[in-house]
Design a protein around this motif. Sequence first.
Motif, mmCIF file in Angstrom:
data_model
loop_
_atom_site.group_PDB
_atom_site.id
_atom_site.type_symbol
_atom_site.label_atom_id
_atom_site.label_comp_id
_atom_site.label_asym_id
_atom_site.label_seq_id
_atom_site.Cartn_x
_atom_site.Cartn_y
_atom_site.Cartn_z
ATOM 1 N N TYR A 88 46.740 30.131 -81.493
ATOM 2 C CA TYR A 88 46.205 30.457 -80.172
ATOM 3 C C TYR A 88 45.124 31.522 -80.282
ATOM 4 O O TYR A 88 44.094 31.476 -79.591
ATOM 5 N N LEU A 107 42.229 26.977 -68.170
ATOM 6 C CA LEU A 107 43.541 26.397 -67.872
ATOM 7 C C LEU A 107 44.200 25.846 -69.134
ATOM 8 O O LEU A 107 45.433 25.878 -69.261
ATOM 9 N N ASP A 108 43.402 25.357 -70.082
ATOM 10 C CA ASP A 108 43.966 24.933 -71.372
ATOM 11 C C ASP A 108 44.602 26.123 -72.091
ATOM 12 O O ASP A 108 45.690 26.009 -72.664
ATOM 13 N N ILE A 110 45.724 28.807 -70.616
ATOM 14 C CA ILE A 110 46.893 29.174 -69.825
ATOM 15 C C ILE A 110 48.111 28.339 -70.229
ATOM 16 O O ILE A 110 49.217 28.858 -70.414
ATOM 17 N N ASN A 111 47.911 27.035 -70.372
ATOM 18 C CA ASN A 111 49.022 26.154 -70.733
ATOM 19 C C ASN A 111 49.565 26.483 -72.118
ATOM 20 O O ASN A 111 50.783 26.493 -72.328
ATOM 21 N N THR A 112 48.665 26.771 -73.068
ATOM 22 C CA THR A 112 49.108 27.139 -74.417
ATOM 23 C C THR A 112 49.861 28.463 -74.386
ATOM 24 O O THR A 112 50.917 28.607 -75.019
ATOM 25 N N PHE A 114 51.424 29.777 -71.837
ATOM 26 C CA PHE A 114 52.703 29.581 -71.154
ATOM 27 C C PHE A 114 53.731 28.958 -72.097
ATOM 28 O O PHE A 114 54.905 29.356 -72.100
ATOM 29 N N ASN A 115 53.309 27.987 -72.912
ATOM 30 C CA ASN A 115 54.236 27.365 -73.857
ATOM 31 C C ASN A 115 54.782 28.379 -74.858
ATOM 32 O O ASN A 115 55.955 28.314 -75.245
ATOM 33 N N HIS A 118 57.288 30.337 -72.928
ATOM 34 C CA HIS A 118 58.435 29.493 -72.578
ATOM 35 C C HIS A 118 59.437 29.429 -73.730
ATOM 36 O O HIS A 118 60.645 29.254 -73.507
ATOM 37 N N LEU A 127 55.760 27.784 -64.334
ATOM 38 C CA LEU A 127 54.327 27.837 -64.038
ATOM 39 C C LEU A 127 53.934 26.582 -63.271
ATOM 40 O O LEU A 127 54.203 25.457 -63.709
ATOM 41 N N ILE A 129 50.571 24.762 -61.652
ATOM 42 C CA ILE A 129 49.108 24.764 -61.545
ATOM 43 C C ILE A 129 48.706 23.705 -60.529
ATOM 44 O O ILE A 129 48.959 22.516 -60.730
ATOM 45 N N GLN A 146 44.647 34.197 -67.769
ATOM 46 C CA GLN A 146 45.697 34.469 -68.751
ATOM 47 C C GLN A 146 46.217 35.902 -68.635
ATOM 48 O O GLN A 146 47.412 36.154 -68.710
#
Length: 228
Positions: A88, A107-108, A110-112, A114-115, A118, A127, A129, A146
Motif C-alpha cells: 500500500y 477511493l481505490d 480508501i478501499n485498500t 479499509f481492508n 478490517h 465502510l 461508499i 484516507q
Amino acid sequence: DMRLSIFFTLMITFFITSIYEGYFFFMNWKESRILSEKLAKENIQSQYETLKSQINHHFLFNNLNTLSALIEENPKLAVDYVQKTADYYRSILNLKDKEVITLGEELDLINTFFNLQHNRYGDNLKLIISVDSSLYHSYVAPLSLQMLLENAIKHNIISMDKPLEVTISATNGYISVRNNLQKRDLDQPTSGFGLRNIVDRYSYLSSRKVEISENDSYFTVSIPILTM
C-alpha cells in the motif's frame, strides 16, 4: 513668431518625453508585478509541498501504532499486515507528490486502507461508499479521504458492542466523510494534525472551505470536489 515656435517645440518635446517615460514606468511596474506574483506563487507552492511532505509521516506513525497493537494481539496477523502495508505504501508514494488525484484513485486507496484495518477490527468496522461513478474523474487532494478515515478509526471506540460505521457520500459539489460518534479516551492529547493538514491544503486548492460539523451522534467532514 520665435517665442511661439519655441513654445510648440517645448510642448512637443514634453509630450514625447512623457509618452516615453510613461511607457518606461509602465513596463517596470508590469515586470515588478509579474515578479511579485511569481514569488507569491512560489511561496504558496513551497508551503503546499511542505504540507504534502507531512502526510507520509502521519500515515507511517498511525500504521506503526496499529502494528504495535497487532503484535500483541495477533503476531501472525501482524506479519500479514506489514506485507500489505508495504504494498500500500508503494501505491501512495506514486500519488502523494501529485497536486491532485482523481476521486476514483482516492477511493481505490480508501478501499485498500479499509481492508488493512478490517484485518484488525473485523465486522466491528464498517465502510459505506455512496458516490456516483460519474464523479470518479473529478479531483481531490491526495490522501485527504484516507486521512479522514484514519482519524475516525483513531478517535472512536471500535468494538462488538460499539461498531464504527463510516459513510462516504457526495452531494452539492462536496465529498463527505461521516462517522457515528463514540469518542475514545486517548492516552495522549491529539495534535489535530490530520484535519488541520486537509484544511490547509484545500485553502491553496479551492476558494471553497472544508466544512466540519459535529453533534451528539455524528462527526462529518466535507471537502470540495475539485475540477480542472
